[in-house]
Design a protein around this motif. Structure first.
Motif, PDB file in Angstrom:
ATOM      1  N   GLY A  23       0.802  -1.204   0.000  1.00  0.00           N
ATOM      2  CA  GLY A  23       0.000   0.000   0.000  1.00  0.00           C
ATOM      3  C   GLY A  23       0.841   1.263   0.000  1.00  0.00           C
ATOM      4  N   TRP A  24       0.128   2.398   0.001  1.00  0.00           N
ATOM      5  CA  TRP A  24       0.791   3.689   0.079  1.00  0.00           C
ATOM      6  C   TRP A  24       1.123   4.005   1.532  1.00  0.00           C
ATOM      7  CZ3 TRP A  24       2.537   6.675  -3.799  1.00  0.00           C
ATOM      8  CH2 TRP A  24       2.064   6.405  -5.084  1.00  0.00           C
ATOM      9  N   ASP A  25       2.262   4.658   1.736  1.00  0.00           N
ATOM     10  CA  ASP A  25       2.705   5.083   3.057  1.00  0.00           C
ATOM     11  C   ASP A  25       3.088   6.557   2.987  1.00  0.00           C
ATOM     12  OD1 ASP A  25       2.867   2.323   4.434  1.00  0.00           O
ATOM     13  OD2 ASP A  25       4.034   2.059   2.590  1.00  0.00           O
ATOM     14  N   PHE A  26       2.910   7.250   4.090  1.00  0.00           N
ATOM     15  CA  PHE A  26       3.067   8.698   4.108  1.00  0.00           C
ATOM     16  C   PHE A  26       3.946   9.118   5.276  1.00  0.00           C
ATOM     17  CE2 PHE A  26      -1.098   7.463   2.523  1.00  0.00           C
ATOM     18  CZ  PHE A  26      -1.065   8.003   1.245  1.00  0.00           C
ATOM     19  N   SER A  27       4.541  10.296   5.123  1.00  0.00           N
ATOM     20  CA  SER A  27       5.394  10.841   6.174  1.00  0.00           C
ATOM     21  C   SER A  27       5.310  12.356   6.148  1.00  0.00           C
ATOM     22  CB  SER A  27       6.842  10.384   5.955  1.00  0.00           C
ATOM     23  OG  SER A  27       7.643  10.736   7.056  1.00  0.00           O
ATOM     24  N   ALA A  28       5.224  12.959   7.317  1.00  0.00           N
ATOM     25  CA  ALA A  28       5.143  14.421   7.433  1.00  0.00           C
ATOM     26  C   ALA A  28       5.857  14.855   8.699  1.00  0.00           C
ATOM     27  CB  ALA A  28       3.686  14.887   7.459  1.00  0.00           C
ATOM     28  N   SER A  29       6.342  16.086   8.711  1.00  0.00           N
ATOM     29  CA  SER A  29       7.089  16.595   9.856  1.00  0.00           C
ATOM     30  C   SER A  29       6.615  17.982  10.256  1.00  0.00           C
ATOM     31  CB  SER A  29       8.591  16.689   9.531  1.00  0.00           C
ATOM     32  OG  SER A  29       9.123  15.462   9.116  1.00  0.00           O
ATOM     33  N   ILE A  30       6.861  18.310  11.476  1.00  0.00           N
ATOM     34  CA  ILE A  30       6.808  19.704  11.925  1.00  0.00           C
ATOM     35  C   ILE A  30       8.252  20.121  12.149  1.00  0.00           C
ATOM     36  CG2 ILE A  30       6.105  21.265  13.767  1.00  0.00           C
ATOM     37  CD1 ILE A  30       3.703  19.469  14.234  1.00  0.00           C
ATOM     38  N   PHE A  65       7.998  30.254   6.034  1.00  0.00           N
ATOM     39  CA  PHE A  65       7.031  29.167   6.048  1.00  0.00           C
ATOM     40  C   PHE A  65       7.595  28.051   5.204  1.00  0.00           C
ATOM     41  CE2 PHE A  65       3.694  26.757   4.023  1.00  0.00           C
ATOM     42  CZ  PHE A  65       2.816  26.476   5.055  1.00  0.00           C
ATOM     43  N   MET A  66       7.619  26.832   5.743  1.00  0.00           N
ATOM     44  CA  MET A  66       8.086  25.673   4.996  1.00  0.00           C
ATOM     45  C   MET A  66       7.129  24.521   5.221  1.00  0.00           C
ATOM     46  SD  MET A  66      10.781  27.025   7.006  1.00  0.00           S
ATOM     47  CE  MET A  66      11.658  28.496   6.522  1.00  0.00           C
ATOM     48  N   GLY A  67       6.787  23.810   4.181  1.00  0.00           N
ATOM     49  CA  GLY A  67       5.932  22.645   4.322  1.00  0.00           C
ATOM     50  C   GLY A  67       6.207  21.650   3.220  1.00  0.00           C
ATOM     51  N   ALA A  68       6.060  20.350   3.548  1.00  0.00           N
ATOM     52  CA  ALA A  68       6.288  19.314   2.542  1.00  0.00           C
ATOM     53  C   ALA A  68       5.537  18.055   2.926  1.00  0.00           C
ATOM     54  CB  ALA A  68       7.779  19.019   2.388  1.00  0.00           C
ATOM     55  N   PHE A  69       5.495  17.134   1.981  1.00  0.00           N
ATOM     56  CA  PHE A  69       4.739  15.907   2.177  1.00  0.00           C
ATOM     57  C   PHE A  69       5.308  14.836   1.251  1.00  0.00           C
ATOM     58  CE2 PHE A  69       1.228  13.067   1.031  1.00  0.00           C
ATOM     59  CZ  PHE A  69       0.807  12.683   2.296  1.00  0.00           C
ATOM     60  N   GLU A  70       5.334  13.589   1.751  1.00  0.00           N
ATOM     61  CA  GLU A  70       5.838  12.486   0.929  1.00  0.00           C
ATOM     62  C   GLU A  70       4.879  11.308   0.971  1.00  0.00           C
ATOM     63  OE1 GLU A  70       9.773   9.679   0.169  1.00  0.00           O
ATOM     64  OE2 GLU A  70       9.640  10.893   1.996  1.00  0.00           O
ATOM     65  N   ALA A  71       4.662  10.703  -0.190  1.00  0.00           N
ATOM     66  CA  ALA A  71       3.894   9.469  -0.311  1.00  0.00           C
ATOM     67  C   ALA A  71       4.771   8.433  -1.012  1.00  0.00           C
ATOM     68  CB  ALA A  71       2.618   9.696  -1.117  1.00  0.00           C
ATOM     69  N   ARG A  72       4.742   7.186  -0.485  1.00  0.00           N
ATOM     70  CA  ARG A  72       5.610   6.157  -1.049  1.00  0.00           C
ATOM     71  C   ARG A  72       4.847   4.855  -1.227  1.00  0.00           C
ATOM     72  NH1 ARG A  72      10.413   2.789   1.722  1.00  0.00           N
ATOM     73  NH2 ARG A  72      11.048   1.638  -0.128  1.00  0.00           N
ATOM     74  N   LYS A  73       5.120   4.173  -2.351  1.00  0.00           N
ATOM     75  CA  LYS A  73       4.614   2.828  -2.603  1.00  0.00           C
ATOM     76  C   LYS A  73       5.708   2.005  -3.242  1.00  0.00           C
ATOM     77  CE  LYS A  73       0.932   0.131  -4.656  1.00  0.00           C
ATOM     78  NZ  LYS A  73      -0.403   0.100  -5.239  1.00  0.00           N
ATOM     79  N   ASP A  74       6.047   0.894  -2.605  1.00  0.00           N
ATOM     80  CA  ASP A  74       7.120   0.022  -3.095  1.00  0.00           C
ATOM     81  C   ASP A  74       8.416   0.827  -3.235  1.00  0.00           C
ATOM     82  OD1 ASP A  74       5.324  -2.107  -3.151  1.00  0.00           O
ATOM     83  OD2 ASP A  74       4.670  -1.597  -5.183  1.00  0.00           O
ATOM     84  N   GLN A  75       8.986   0.869  -4.437  1.00  0.00           N
ATOM     85  CA  GLN A  75      10.267   1.561  -4.632  1.00  0.00           C
ATOM     86  C   GLN A  75      10.109   3.024  -5.014  1.00  0.00           C
ATOM     87  OE1 GLN A  75      11.727  -1.156  -3.134  1.00  0.00           O
ATOM     88  NE2 GLN A  75      13.514  -0.475  -4.281  1.00  0.00           N
ATOM     89  N   TRP A  76       8.875   3.500  -5.162  1.00  0.00           N
ATOM     90  CA  TRP A  76       8.638   4.842  -5.696  1.00  0.00           C
ATOM     91  C   TRP A  76       8.127   5.786  -4.625  1.00  0.00           C
ATOM     92  CZ3 TRP A  76      10.359   5.941 -10.461  1.00  0.00           C
ATOM     93  CH2 TRP A  76      10.596   4.871 -11.320  1.00  0.00           C
ATOM     94  N   ASN A 208      10.145   5.472  17.986  1.00  0.00           N
ATOM     95  CA  ASN A 208       9.431   4.228  17.728  1.00  0.00           C
ATOM     96  C   ASN A 208       9.123   4.200  16.230  1.00  0.00           C
ATOM     97  OD1 ASN A 208       7.011   5.870  17.393  1.00  0.00           O
ATOM     98  ND2 ASN A 208       6.883   5.911  19.633  1.00  0.00           N
ATOM     99  N   GLU A 209       8.245   3.293  15.793  1.00  0.00           N
ATOM    100  CA  GLU A 209       7.963   3.176  14.367  1.00  0.00           C
ATOM    101  C   GLU A 209       7.234   4.391  13.805  1.00  0.00           C
ATOM    102  OE1 GLU A 209       5.919  -0.378  13.453  1.00  0.00           O
ATOM    103  OE2 GLU A 209       7.633  -1.690  13.893  1.00  0.00           O
ATOM    104  N   ARG A 210       6.535   5.147  14.652  1.00  0.00           N
ATOM    105  CA  ARG A 210       5.753   6.277  14.163  1.00  0.00           C
ATOM    106  C   ARG A 210       6.495   7.604  14.274  1.00  0.00           C
ATOM    107  NH1 ARG A 210       0.700   7.453  12.657  1.00  0.00           N
ATOM    108  NH2 ARG A 210       0.089   5.295  13.009  1.00  0.00           N
ATOM    109  N   TRP A 211       7.289   7.807  15.309  1.00  0.00           N
ATOM    110  CA  TRP A 211       7.854   9.126  15.593  1.00  0.00           C
ATOM    111  C   TRP A 211       9.376   9.119  15.526  1.00  0.00           C
ATOM    112  CZ3 TRP A 211       4.619  13.090  15.652  1.00  0.00           C
ATOM    113  CH2 TRP A 211       3.270  12.859  15.979  1.00  0.00           C
ATOM    114  N   ALA A 244       6.291  12.357  11.763  1.00  0.00           N
ATOM    115  CA  ALA A 244       5.295  11.318  11.981  1.00  0.00           C
ATOM    116  C   ALA A 244       5.177  10.465  10.731  1.00  0.00           C
ATOM    117  CB  ALA A 244       3.942  11.930  12.331  1.00  0.00           C
ATOM    118  N   HIS A 245       5.236   9.147  10.877  1.00  0.00           N
ATOM    119  CA  HIS A 245       5.059   8.205   9.771  1.00  0.00           C
ATOM    120  C   HIS A 245       3.693   7.557   9.915  1.00  0.00           C
ATOM    121  CE1 HIS A 245       9.497   8.374   9.200  1.00  0.00           C
ATOM    122  NE2 HIS A 245       9.508   8.423  10.522  1.00  0.00           N
ATOM    123  N   PHE A 246       2.941   7.475   8.827  1.00  0.00           N
ATOM    124  CA  PHE A 246       1.608   6.885   8.914  1.00  0.00           C
ATOM    125  C   PHE A 246       1.192   6.255   7.586  1.00  0.00           C
ATOM    126  CE2 PHE A 246       1.457  11.384   7.997  1.00  0.00           C
ATOM    127  CZ  PHE A 246       0.555  11.496   6.956  1.00  0.00           C
TER     128      PHE A 246
END
Length: 246
Positions: A23-30, A65-76, A208-211, A244-246
């Motif tokens: 599935g898709w996995d996501f990661s975001a930071s403050i 102001f800075m903001g970003a977002f990442e989505a990942r599936k498999d190798q991409w 941990n796995e999330r933070w 945070a990873h989710f």
């Protein structure tokens, strides 16, 4: 009076999304980035070079102001990054007694998008490579304040928007079960006098796995003719964030 800087927003540049099967996995930071401004600008009165350093970085930071977002599936992976900052710097005018002080102000909006491919992964190194685009909108102004000989102040500058293609790479080195290091870089150029590149280096800790938490240094360079002025702008400073990873 300087405006209060807004520094802590959602973002994810250094830390990759954790992989989950299928599935898709996501990661975001403050995170917070406190960039200083280094500017070299060719003006009608000659080349002006100024840089905010040390204790005057926060004094010269009007807003960020800075903001970003990442989505990942498999190798991409798809990575989006937004930067907005308004900075100023000043120095004693280098043109004798005609002017007393020279000021440079830059208002920068930069949006970057990347497609990354996981080219290598082991217990000791993870490597992502890819391509992207960066869109800029920069409003640049220079002002020369009159000196001992009197006369009028003089201002130059303008705004410009453009897009550059990018090549990018990200390398993650696990030091042990919790500690890790990350390096991210990109480079783009359309002509010899129109280019951009940035580098970011962080050291992080997995709670941990999330933070996780990371701290390091980020640098971005931009070369372009803006408002008829050849400009080389540098943005650099420490960065710290929680992911945070989710």
């Amino acid at each position: 009076m300087k405006k209060i800087a807004i520094l802590a927003l959602c973002g994810m540049l250094p830390i990759p999304a954790l992989a989950q099967d299928g599935g898709w996995d996501f990661s975001a930071s403050i995170y917070a980035w406190v960039p200083g401004l280094g500017a070299t600008v060719d003006t009608p009165f000659g080349e002006l070079e100024s840089k905010s350093t040390g204790g005057n970085v926060l004094d010269n930071l009007d807003m960020a102001f800075m903001g970003a977002f990442e989505a990942r599936k498999d190798q991409w992976s798809v990575l989006l990054d937004l930067l907005y900052t308004k900075l100023s710097t000043s120095k004693d005018a280098p043109f004798g007694e005609v002017f007393s002080q020279a000021n440079v102000q830059a208002e920068v909006t930069a949006f970057s998008g990347y497609g990354l491919y996981r080219s290598y992964e082991s217990d000791h190194l993870i490597a992502d490579i890819g391509l992207g685009l960066r869109a800029f909108k920069i409003d640049l102004g220079t002002e020369f304040e009159s000196g001992d000989l009197g006369g009028d102040d003089h201002s130059f500058g303008g705004d410009r928007s453009w897009v550059l293609p990018l090549v990018a790479g990200r390398f993650i080195v696990p030091f042990n079960e919790n500690w890790f290091g990350t390096t991210f870089f990109d480079y783009g150029q359309t002509r010899s006098d129109v280019s951009t590149w940035q580098g970011l280096v962080t050291v992080g800790y997995h709670f941990n796995e999330r933070w996780s938490m990371q701290a390091g240094y980020r640098y971005m360079d931009v070369q372009q003719k803006i408002g008829g002025l050849d400009a080389d702008l540098e943005f650099s400073g420490p960065v710290i964030g929680v992911t945070a990873h989710f």
